[in-house]
Design a protein around this motif. Structure first.
Motif, PDB file in Angstrom:
ATOM      1  N   HIS A 271     -32.773 -26.810   7.020  1.00 42.24           N
ATOM      2  CA  HIS A 271     -33.915 -26.731   5.977  1.00 42.24           C
ATOM      3  C   HIS A 271     -33.267 -25.660   4.742  1.00 42.24           C
ATOM      4  CE1 HIS A 271     -33.654 -22.815   8.403  1.00 42.24           C
ATOM      5  NE2 HIS A 271     -33.877 -22.296   7.262  1.00 42.24           N
ATOM      6  N   HIS A 272     -33.792 -26.275   3.681  1.00 39.20           N
ATOM      7  CA  HIS A 272     -33.163 -25.485   2.351  1.00 39.20           C
ATOM      8  C   HIS A 272     -34.161 -25.752   1.141  1.00 39.20           C
ATOM      9  CE1 HIS A 272     -31.670 -29.701   1.934  1.00 39.20           C
ATOM     10  NE2 HIS A 272     -31.718 -29.281   0.800  1.00 39.20           N
ATOM     11  N   THR A 273     -33.949 -25.079   0.094  1.00 41.17           N
ATOM     12  CA  THR A 273     -34.585 -25.578  -1.336  1.00 41.17           C
ATOM     13  C   THR A 273     -33.587 -25.787  -2.148  1.00 41.17           C
ATOM     14  OG1 THR A 273     -34.881 -23.333  -1.963  1.00 41.17           O
ATOM     15  CG2 THR A 273     -36.715 -24.111  -1.010  1.00 41.17           C
ATOM     16  N   ASP A 274     -33.770 -26.792  -3.198  1.00 45.81           N
ATOM     17  CA  ASP A 274     -32.750 -27.239  -3.801  1.00 45.81           C
ATOM     18  C   ASP A 274     -32.603 -25.891  -4.993  1.00 45.81           C
ATOM     19  OD1 ASP A 274     -32.295 -29.279  -2.387  1.00 45.81           O
ATOM     20  OD2 ASP A 274     -33.070 -30.607  -3.900  1.00 45.81           O
ATOM     21  N   GLN A 275     -31.202 -25.857  -5.590  1.00 47.61           N
ATOM     22  CA  GLN A 275     -30.924 -24.717  -6.335  1.00 47.61           C
ATOM     23  C   GLN A 275     -31.363 -25.162  -7.893  1.00 47.61           C
ATOM     24  OE1 GLN A 275     -26.534 -25.896  -7.422  1.00 47.61           O
ATOM     25  NE2 GLN A 275     -26.912 -24.671  -5.646  1.00 47.61           N
TER      26      GLN A 275
ATOM     27  N   MET B 296     -39.420 -26.668   0.450  1.00 49.01           N
ATOM     28  CA  MET B 296     -38.301 -26.436   1.574  1.00 49.01           C
ATOM     29  C   MET B 296     -38.404 -27.970   2.216  1.00 49.01           C
ATOM     30  SD  MET B 296     -36.854 -24.041   3.390  1.00 49.01           S
ATOM     31  CE  MET B 296     -37.550 -22.623   3.292  1.00 49.01           C
ATOM     32  N   HIS B 297     -37.103 -28.238   2.516  1.00 50.74           N
ATOM     33  CA  HIS B 297     -36.724 -29.563   3.222  1.00 50.74           C
ATOM     34  C   HIS B 297     -35.608 -29.601   3.952  1.00 50.74           C
ATOM     35  CE1 HIS B 297     -34.951 -29.749  -0.843  1.00 50.74           C
ATOM     36  NE2 HIS B 297     -33.915 -30.547  -0.478  1.00 50.74           N
ATOM     37  N   ARG B 298     -35.403 -30.626   4.902  1.00 54.13           N
ATOM     38  CA  ARG B 298     -34.314 -30.608   5.824  1.00 54.13           C
ATOM     39  C   ARG B 298     -34.177 -32.401   6.110  1.00 54.13           C
ATOM     40  NH1 ARG B 298     -36.341 -28.464  11.751  1.00 54.13           N
ATOM     41  NH2 ARG B 298     -37.963 -30.385  12.001  1.00 54.13           N
TER      42      ARG B 298
HETATM   43 FE   FE2 Z   1     -32.021 -30.875  -0.920  1.00 54.73          FE
END
Ligand code: FE2
Ligand code: AKG
Length: 367
Positions: free
Chosen positions: A241-245, A297-299
């Motif tokens: 899981h992350h958000t893009d920078q 947020m996505h993964r």
């Molecule tokens: Fe991404």
């Protein structure tokens, strides 16, 4: 459960210790004869606390924007779409886009070029990336997220290529750079239109965000992700899981589903559909809108049956841009700035460090 003893590094081919050993790619591991039904424990990923959303629940239906209506000449149509866009950016931070004008044949050509690249030998892939070792922001080939420093491996390989403002040549003979350039020009047009519409949906001048973030000299990357079939998909993770920078991401894949987005504390599985892109608002959008619009947020999950290839077109400001919550929005909404100003280069470094600990860089620039 018995854990197979697969070595996760490729030993140097002779005894001269010229370079550190290369870390084995997910593709090579998935294809290795010793991997039958169980994955190495280095890939065991512990679940987070969010549940999966019920795909039939109307609350969790991913919204869709018809791009042709957004760019329509009819002022009524446009203002209706902008209103809808504002709600979606606030509540979801991501949406599907139809009628975007990128042909299926161009998308297919890009997917096939990525597939050809990942099918090269490990040595060939590393050698291509090695040409640009001095500046890894131009090309990076790797596995997992950062296989040398992270605690758990991800079931994913990737090639990341910078395409704006300048671009390197991956390999003159394989056509990758040429198709990547064509594809990225198209996604850049879509991103630019969307950023204008997003500015307008905030009641700002259509060029406001474009100018404030100096997108004319902004950096754009094309990130191709390769997720081989995985014998134990419930234990592994393709991309954690992350958000893009960046500011905005335009995503597509080889019509194999795997992406999940977080909405109202539940994971929503995105069904991959031909001719449809997924747009993800990223961290710089959350900063510039002072938290009004969400960085989603996505993964990426993996599956047993089919390889998945995704293409993420990442659009950000130039590395030297100082990104700050919009003073116009701050004043109009009478809400104090949520984030401190930060140079994009500094933010990118902060995000890389944060992702090693599965933390969000945005939380670290809160005032
Ligand atoms: Fe991404
Ligand atoms: O593979 C996907 O669909 C997600 C890719 C992604 O989130 C990324 O590359 O940042």
């Amino acid at each position: 459960m018995e854990v197979p003893t697969v070595s996760l590094v490729i030993p140097p081919s002779n005894s001269i210790p010229a370079e550190p050993p290369k870390i084995i790619s997910a593709k090579m591991l998935a294809e290795s004869a010793s991997l039958t039904s169980a994955i190495p424990s280095a890939y065991y990923f512990s679940e987070d606390s969010y549940e999966l959303a019920d795909p039939n629940d109307p609350e969790f239906q991913l919204p869709t924007i018809d791009f042709s209506l957004l760019t329509s000449d009819s002022p009524d149509q446009r203002s209706k779409m902008l209103h809808e866009l504002a709600n979606i950016c606030r509540d979801w931070g991501c949406f599907l886009v139809t009628n975007h004008g990128v042909t299926e044949s161009l998308k297919q050509a890009m997917i096939e070029a990525a597939d050809r690249f990942f099918n090269l030998t490990e040595e060939e892939k590393h050698n291509i990336a090695k040409k640009y070792e001095a500046d890894p922001t131009q090309i990076r080939y790797g596995t997992s997220y950062n296989a040398r420093s992270e605690k758990v491996r991800l079931w994913r390989d990737f090639i990341k290529l910078r395409l704006h403002p300048d671009f390197p040549t991956l390999n003159e003979n394989d056509g990758y750079s040429e198709v990547a350039m064509k594809y990225s020009k198209k996604t850049r047009e879509i991103a630019t239109e969307l950023v204008e519409a997003i500015s307008e949906s905030l009641g700002l001048d259509p060029n406001y965000i474009y100018k404030a973030l100096d997108l004319d000299s902004g950096v754009q990357f094309l990130l191709a992700n390769y997720y081989p079939p995985c014998p134990q998909p419930e234990l592994a993770m393709g991309l954690s899981h992350h958000t893009d920078q960046c500011l905005i991401t335009i995503l597509t894949d080889n019509d194999v589903s795997g992406l999940q987005v977080l909405h109202n504390h539940k994971w929503v599985t995105v069904t991959s559909t031909p001719k449809t892109f997924l747009v993800i608002l990223a961290d710089q959008m959350q900063i510039v809108t002072n938290g009004k619009y969400k960085s989603a947020m996505h993964r990426g999950r993996v599956n047993k049956e089919a390889k998945r290839i995704s293409l993420a077109s990442l659009h950000g400001p130039s590395f030297e841009t100082l990104v700050t919550p919009s003073p116009v929005l701050v004043e109009r909404e009478g809400k104090a700035p949520l984030y401190r100003s930060i140079k994009y280069r500094e933010y990118v470094e902060l995000q890389h460090r944060s992702r090693m600990d599965l933390k969000c860089a945005l939380d670290q620039i809160l005032i």
